[in-house]
Design a protein around this motif. Structure first.
Motif, short mmCIF file in Angstrom:
data_model
loop_
_atom_site.label_atom_id
_atom_site.label_comp_id
_atom_site.label_asym_id
_atom_site.label_seq_id
_atom_site.Cartn_x
_atom_site.Cartn_y
_atom_site.Cartn_z
N MET A 116 -87.89 -93.57 13.58
CA MET A 116 -87.41 -93.33 12.22
C MET A 116 -86.40 -94.40 11.84
O MET A 116 -85.78 -95.02 12.69
N ASP A 117 -86.25 -94.61 10.53
CA ASP A 117 -85.40 -95.69 10.04
C ASP A 117 -84.00 -95.23 9.64
O ASP A 117 -83.08 -96.03 9.55
N ASP A 118 -83.87 -93.94 9.35
CA ASP A 118 -82.60 -93.43 8.85
C ASP A 118 -82.55 -91.94 9.14
O ASP A 118 -83.50 -91.37 9.67
N TYR A 119 -81.45 -91.30 8.73
CA TYR A 119 -81.15 -89.95 9.17
C TYR A 119 -80.31 -89.25 8.11
O TYR A 119 -79.33 -89.82 7.64
N LEU A 120 -80.72 -88.07 7.70
CA LEU A 120 -79.95 -87.25 6.77
C LEU A 120 -79.77 -85.86 7.38
O LEU A 120 -80.74 -85.31 7.91
N THR A 121 -78.56 -85.31 7.28
CA THR A 121 -78.36 -83.97 7.81
C THR A 121 -78.52 -82.93 6.70
O THR A 121 -78.25 -83.21 5.53
N LYS A 122 -78.99 -81.75 7.10
CA LYS A 122 -79.13 -80.62 6.19
C LYS A 122 -77.94 -79.70 6.42
O LYS A 122 -77.44 -79.63 7.53
N PRO A 123 -77.48 -79.00 5.41
CA PRO A 123 -78.08 -78.95 4.08
C PRO A 123 -77.92 -80.28 3.34
O PRO A 123 -76.88 -80.93 3.45
N LEU A 124 -78.97 -80.65 2.63
CA LEU A 124 -78.97 -81.92 1.90
C LEU A 124 -77.97 -81.88 0.76
O LEU A 124 -77.83 -80.86 0.09
N LYS A 125 -77.31 -82.99 0.56
CA LYS A 125 -76.42 -83.17 -0.59
C LYS A 125 -77.09 -84.20 -1.50
O LYS A 125 -77.59 -85.22 -1.02
N ALA A 126 -77.11 -83.92 -2.80
CA ALA A 126 -77.80 -84.79 -3.75
C ALA A 126 -77.31 -86.23 -3.66
O ALA A 126 -78.13 -87.17 -3.67
N ALA A 127 -76.02 -86.44 -3.55
CA ALA A 127 -75.48 -87.81 -3.50
C ALA A 127 -75.96 -88.54 -2.23
O ALA A 127 -76.29 -89.72 -2.29
N ASP A 128 -76.01 -87.83 -1.10
CA ASP A 128 -76.48 -88.46 0.14
C ASP A 128 -77.96 -88.79 0.06
O ASP A 128 -78.40 -89.84 0.51
N LEU A 129 -78.73 -87.88 -0.53
CA LEU A 129 -80.17 -88.12 -0.70
C LEU A 129 -80.40 -89.34 -1.58
O LEU A 129 -81.20 -90.21 -1.26
N ALA A 130 -79.66 -89.43 -2.68
CA ALA A 130 -79.79 -90.58 -3.59
C ALA A 130 -79.45 -91.89 -2.88
O ALA A 130 -80.18 -92.87 -2.97
N ALA A 131 -78.34 -91.89 -2.15
CA ALA A 131 -77.91 -93.11 -1.46
C ALA A 131 -78.96 -93.54 -0.43
O ALA A 131 -79.27 -94.73 -0.31
N THR A 132 -79.53 -92.59 0.28
CA THR A 132 -80.51 -92.91 1.32
C THR A 132 -81.81 -93.41 0.70
O THR A 132 -82.36 -94.42 1.14
N VAL A 133 -82.32 -92.71 -0.32
CA VAL A 133 -83.56 -93.14 -0.95
C VAL A 133 -83.36 -94.51 -1.61
O VAL A 133 -84.23 -95.38 -1.52
N ASN A 134 -82.21 -94.73 -2.24
CA ASN A 134 -81.92 -96.04 -2.83
C ASN A 134 -81.97 -97.15 -1.76
O ASN A 134 -82.50 -98.23 -2.00
N ARG A 135 -81.41 -96.84 -0.60
CA ARG A 135 -81.36 -97.83 0.48
C ARG A 135 -82.76 -98.27 0.91
O ARG A 135 -82.97 -99.40 1.33
N TRP A 136 -83.74 -97.37 0.82
CA TRP A 136 -85.08 -97.67 1.34
C TRP A 136 -86.11 -97.94 0.25
O TRP A 136 -87.29 -98.06 0.53
N GLN A 137 -85.67 -98.07 -1.02
CA GLN A 137 -86.61 -98.43 -2.07
C GLN A 137 -87.19 -99.81 -1.79
O GLN A 137 -86.48 -100.70 -1.36
N PRO A 138 -88.48 -99.99 -2.09
CA PRO A 138 -89.04 -101.33 -1.93
C PRO A 138 -88.34 -102.31 -2.87
O PRO A 138 -87.99 -101.96 -3.98
N VAL A 139 -88.15 -103.52 -2.39
CA VAL A 139 -87.42 -104.54 -3.15
C VAL A 139 -88.12 -104.87 -4.46
O VAL A 139 -87.48 -105.11 -5.47
N ASP A 140 -89.44 -104.84 -4.46
CA ASP A 140 -90.19 -105.24 -5.65
C ASP A 140 -90.52 -104.08 -6.58
O ASP A 140 -91.24 -104.23 -7.55
N ALA A 141 -89.98 -102.89 -6.32
CA ALA A 141 -90.30 -101.72 -7.16
C ALA A 141 -89.64 -101.85 -8.53
O ALA A 141 -88.67 -102.53 -8.70
#
Length: 141
Positions: A116-141
């Motif tokens: 796996m490339d990254d790790y999020l703990t539950k319960p999920l927090k919206a800000a943490d989810l956003a930061a993590t998904v942002n980090r892994w967005q494709p560069v050309d999206a």
């Protein structure tokens, strides 16, 4: 009955220009956790698909590409470790983010070692989810 979930005012949103094109596979066996995370992602206009275990996730990944996979660890049928190892053994290179209730020392390393490339703990927090998904967005999206 539908469940309404409000996001905290300080939740960091995904980069708006990219969010609409972002395709996410949410692999989570708990209905409430799946509903919560999906509602957050939907609020950011992500195209979100769900799977309730690793076997279902693998079938979906065979037929569709995803920008980010959010992978629960403990699930029936096939857990997140086994699903990730199966995907990596078949040269799947997309980002896979572990979702786990375990925040103990060594757990992050166990997830990363499993491929796996990254790790999020539950319960999920919206800000943490956003930061993590942002980090892994494709560069050309």
């Amino acid at each position: 009955s539908s469940v309404s979930i409000s996001l905290p005012k300080n939740a960091k949103a995904l980069k708006k220009a990219k969010a609409a094109q972002l395709s996410v596979l949410l692999v989570e066996d708990n209905d409430i956790n799946r509903l919560y995370a999906r509602s957050i992602l939907k609020n950011w206009n992500c195209d979100t698909d769900t799977a309730e275990n690793g076997l279902v996730a693998i079938e979906k990944i065979k037929n569709q590409e995803y920008d980010v996979i959010l992978m629960d660890i403990q699930m029936p049928e096939m857990d997140g470790y086994a699903a990730t190892q199966w995907l990596r053994s078949r040269h799947y290179r997309g980002p896979i983010v572990a979702l786990t209730a375990h925040a103990m020392d060594g757990y992050r390393e166990k997830c990363l070692t499993a491929g796996m490339d990254d790790y999020l703990t539950k319960p999920l927090k919206a800000a943490d989810l956003a930061a993590t998904v942002n980090r892994w967005q494709p560069v050309d999206a």
